[in-house]
Design a protein around this motif. Sequence first.
Motif, PDB file in Angstrom:
ATOM      1  N   TYR A  70      -5.316 -16.519  -8.997  1.00 22.00           N
ATOM      2  CA  TYR A  70      -6.581 -16.323  -8.636  1.00 22.00           C
ATOM      3  C   TYR A  70      -7.047 -15.256  -7.523  1.00 22.00           C
ATOM      4  O   TYR A  70      -8.287 -15.288  -7.252  1.00 22.00           O
ATOM      5  CB  TYR A  70      -6.937 -17.972  -8.262  1.00 22.00           C
ATOM      6  N   ILE A  73      -8.728 -12.774  -9.692  1.00 22.69           N
ATOM      7  CA  ILE A  73      -9.749 -13.489 -10.675  1.00 22.69           C
ATOM      8  C   ILE A  73     -10.739 -14.156 -10.004  1.00 22.69           C
ATOM      9  O   ILE A  73     -11.882 -14.030 -10.452  1.00 22.69           O
ATOM     10  CB  ILE A  73      -9.378 -14.192 -11.857  1.00 22.69           C
ATOM     11  N   SER A  74     -10.472 -15.049  -8.944  1.00 15.86           N
ATOM     12  CA  SER A  74     -11.585 -15.665  -8.396  1.00 15.86           C
ATOM     13  C   SER A  74     -10.949 -16.197  -6.900  1.00 15.86           C
ATOM     14  O   SER A  74     -10.610 -17.226  -6.987  1.00 15.86           O
ATOM     15  CB  SER A  74     -11.844 -17.006  -9.065  1.00 15.86           C
ATOM     16  N   PRO A  75     -10.862 -15.206  -6.013  1.00 18.14           N
ATOM     17  CA  PRO A  75     -10.456 -15.473  -4.814  1.00 18.14           C
ATOM     18  C   PRO A  75     -11.188 -16.764  -3.982  1.00 18.14           C
ATOM     19  O   PRO A  75     -10.602 -17.396  -2.953  1.00 18.14           O
ATOM     20  CB  PRO A  75     -10.201 -14.315  -3.781  1.00 18.14           C
ATOM     21  N   GLN A  76     -12.303 -16.961  -4.306  1.00 13.97           N
ATOM     22  CA  GLN A  76     -13.223 -17.999  -3.627  1.00 13.97           C
ATOM     23  C   GLN A  76     -12.418 -19.352  -3.922  1.00 13.97           C
ATOM     24  O   GLN A  76     -12.446 -20.289  -2.965  1.00 13.97           O
ATOM     25  CB  GLN A  76     -14.604 -17.925  -4.076  1.00 13.97           C
ATOM     26  N   LYS A  77     -11.890 -19.348  -5.148  1.00 17.87           N
ATOM     27  CA  LYS A  77     -11.309 -20.918  -5.377  1.00 17.87           C
ATOM     28  C   LYS A  77      -9.956 -21.040  -4.468  1.00 17.87           C
ATOM     29  O   LYS A  77      -9.764 -22.444  -4.112  1.00 17.87           O
ATOM     30  CB  LYS A  77     -10.715 -20.818  -6.916  1.00 17.87           C
ATOM     31  N   ARG A  80     -11.324 -22.053  -1.176  1.00 21.53           N
ATOM     32  CA  ARG A  80     -11.587 -23.731  -1.488  1.00 21.53           C
ATOM     33  C   ARG A  80     -10.500 -24.654  -1.142  1.00 21.53           C
ATOM     34  O   ARG A  80     -10.782 -25.903  -0.591  1.00 21.53           O
ATOM     35  CB  ARG A  80     -12.481 -23.771  -2.611  1.00 21.53           C
ATOM     36  N   TYR A 218     -10.239  -4.463  -1.832  1.00 16.25           N
ATOM     37  CA  TYR A 218      -9.769  -5.578  -1.853  1.00 16.25           C
ATOM     38  C   TYR A 218      -9.158  -6.433  -0.828  1.00 16.25           C
ATOM     39  O   TYR A 218      -9.682  -7.494  -0.591  1.00 16.25           O
ATOM     40  CB  TYR A 218      -8.710  -5.710  -3.093  1.00 16.25           C
ATOM     41  N   CYS A 229     -15.446 -18.670   4.751  1.00 17.38           N
ATOM     42  CA  CYS A 229     -15.490 -20.003   4.089  1.00 17.38           C
ATOM     43  C   CYS A 229     -15.300 -21.003   5.281  1.00 17.38           C
ATOM     44  O   CYS A 229     -15.345 -22.167   5.154  1.00 17.38           O
ATOM     45  CB  CYS A 229     -14.321 -20.028   3.242  1.00 17.38           C
TER      46      CYS A 229
END
Length: 273
Positions: A70, A73-77, A80, A218, A229
């Motif tokens: 992740y 593909i989705s580092p925010q997750k 989180r 990146y 966050c």
Amino acid sequence: MKHSTSPTPSLAGSSYAPSYATSRGQSPLPPPANHTRNCLSATSKSYKYLRRLLKFNQMDFEFAVWQMIYLFISPQKVYRNFNYRKQTKSQFARDDPAFLVLLVICLCVTSVVLAWTMGLNFLQSISFILYVVFVDCIFAGIIVASFLWIVTNRYLRSSSLEPDIEWGYAFDVHLNAFFPPLILLHFVQLFFYDWVISQPWFFSRLLGNTFWLCALSYYIYITFLGYNCIPHLKNTRLILIPLPIIFLFYLVTVIIGWNVTISFINFYKYRVY
């Protein structure tokens, strides 16, 4: 998996919030994690983390692999989940060294392939692997994490009353940001090195320098997400300032004919010769 995928929702702003401040003894709910009295000190947390490095049966490698995937593909997750850990364990930093162990394994494997590409012998390959793991990743990570830890705690906290950013979390952010560039530069790029990037063509340096542009961008972006966050940090977009500078440097290197990949390959060889 050892980590919960459905964490307890935040109580901030809900009708239960006043009960903690007024009559906690009458509330049927447990106190928030960041108010528990048995929170470990930073030294105790570090000792517990390092001690678990030798206990592979206690590491959650499945979840560490999920984080690595992740981060692409989705580092925010991924971040989180760090917030969930703060709610449940009263710390942002990882308490499970599985991610670090897998990252070191990836470093070793990709470094072996890169050493083979550079034509290094056995002893030179071992020296190169040690350099990559302990200097390029860990030592450089300590410097970067310490710098951002000082800057965020001194200048980016919205109030001096807010809790400090943990140094362990700053190092975790570095490890997160280090993994995608590692895969791009030490693995994906090697498929193009011999027959394209190492050639004296314009497209060769364009492709090689683009790999470095993507890798550094990146790294900075994932680092930014790591601090953005945290609710009590302000002006975290300042971390993105190097991005236009890196892009300008990328354009200059392409125009003047500097193949950054070849320069770094030569630097890697110089360190072990």
